[in-house]
Write a protein that holds these residues in place. Sequence first.
Motif, PDB file in Angstrom:
ATOM      1  N   ASN A 140       0.867  -1.191   0.000  1.00  0.00           N
ATOM      2  CA  ASN A 140       0.000   0.000   0.000  1.00  0.00           C
ATOM      3  C   ASN A 140       0.899   1.234   0.000  1.00  0.00           C
ATOM      4  O   ASN A 140       2.032   1.187   0.477  1.00  0.00           O
ATOM      5  CB  ASN A 140      -0.904   0.039   1.241  1.00  0.00           C
ATOM      6  N   TYR A 142       0.731   5.817   0.249  1.00  0.00           N
ATOM      7  CA  TYR A 142      -0.029   7.065   0.394  1.00  0.00           C
ATOM      8  C   TYR A 142       0.950   8.219   0.439  1.00  0.00           C
ATOM      9  O   TYR A 142       2.157   8.038   0.618  1.00  0.00           O
ATOM     10  CB  TYR A 142      -0.931   7.025   1.632  1.00  0.00           C
ATOM     11  N   GLY A 146      -2.038  13.892   1.911  1.00  0.00           N
ATOM     12  CA  GLY A 146      -2.722  13.821   0.628  1.00  0.00           C
ATOM     13  C   GLY A 146      -2.158  14.782  -0.409  1.00  0.00           C
ATOM     14  O   GLY A 146      -2.770  15.016  -1.446  1.00  0.00           O
TER      15      GLY A 146
END
Length: 163
Positions: A140, A142, A146
């Motif tokens: 994963n 990220y 954001g």
Amino acid sequence: MTIRPTLAAAAVLCVLVPAQALAQPAASRALRVVSAGPSGELLQEQDNEVRVVFSEPMIALGRVPPRTRPAFFSVTPAVPGTYRWSGTTILIFTPAKPFSKATKYDVTVAAGATAASGRKLAEPYTFTFTPPRVKLLQTNWYRPGGRFDAAPIVMFHFSQPVK
């Protein structure tokens, strides 16, 4: 009158069948390892003991052998642990610590292992197993906050703890 020939035939069968069983080759009456495990590459929850099942009793019922470790049993690489009998035909080895992951273990039951009857194992019985290897299960990623300009954080999920 027909009863006597039938009884005679039954008596002959009762004598011949056991004689035929005794006439079997010695190899079929020899001590054998019926099954042993684990073998191959193991799953996570299978790596806690080694079992060997013999074709006949190895110890007398109700008697614990004076030597805890049977001389005919070996694991390579050597692993400290405990031995116990489940009944008279099943030998169980439990390691003191879990088996090392991704390590190949060779188990040998030496030729000459002797059953309670005095019959011996004609040739060594060997098998191999490997506790689970590390496998990548998932990744994963990220970006903190954001934001498009933040350095990405990548996470790897493995099948077992990794340093």
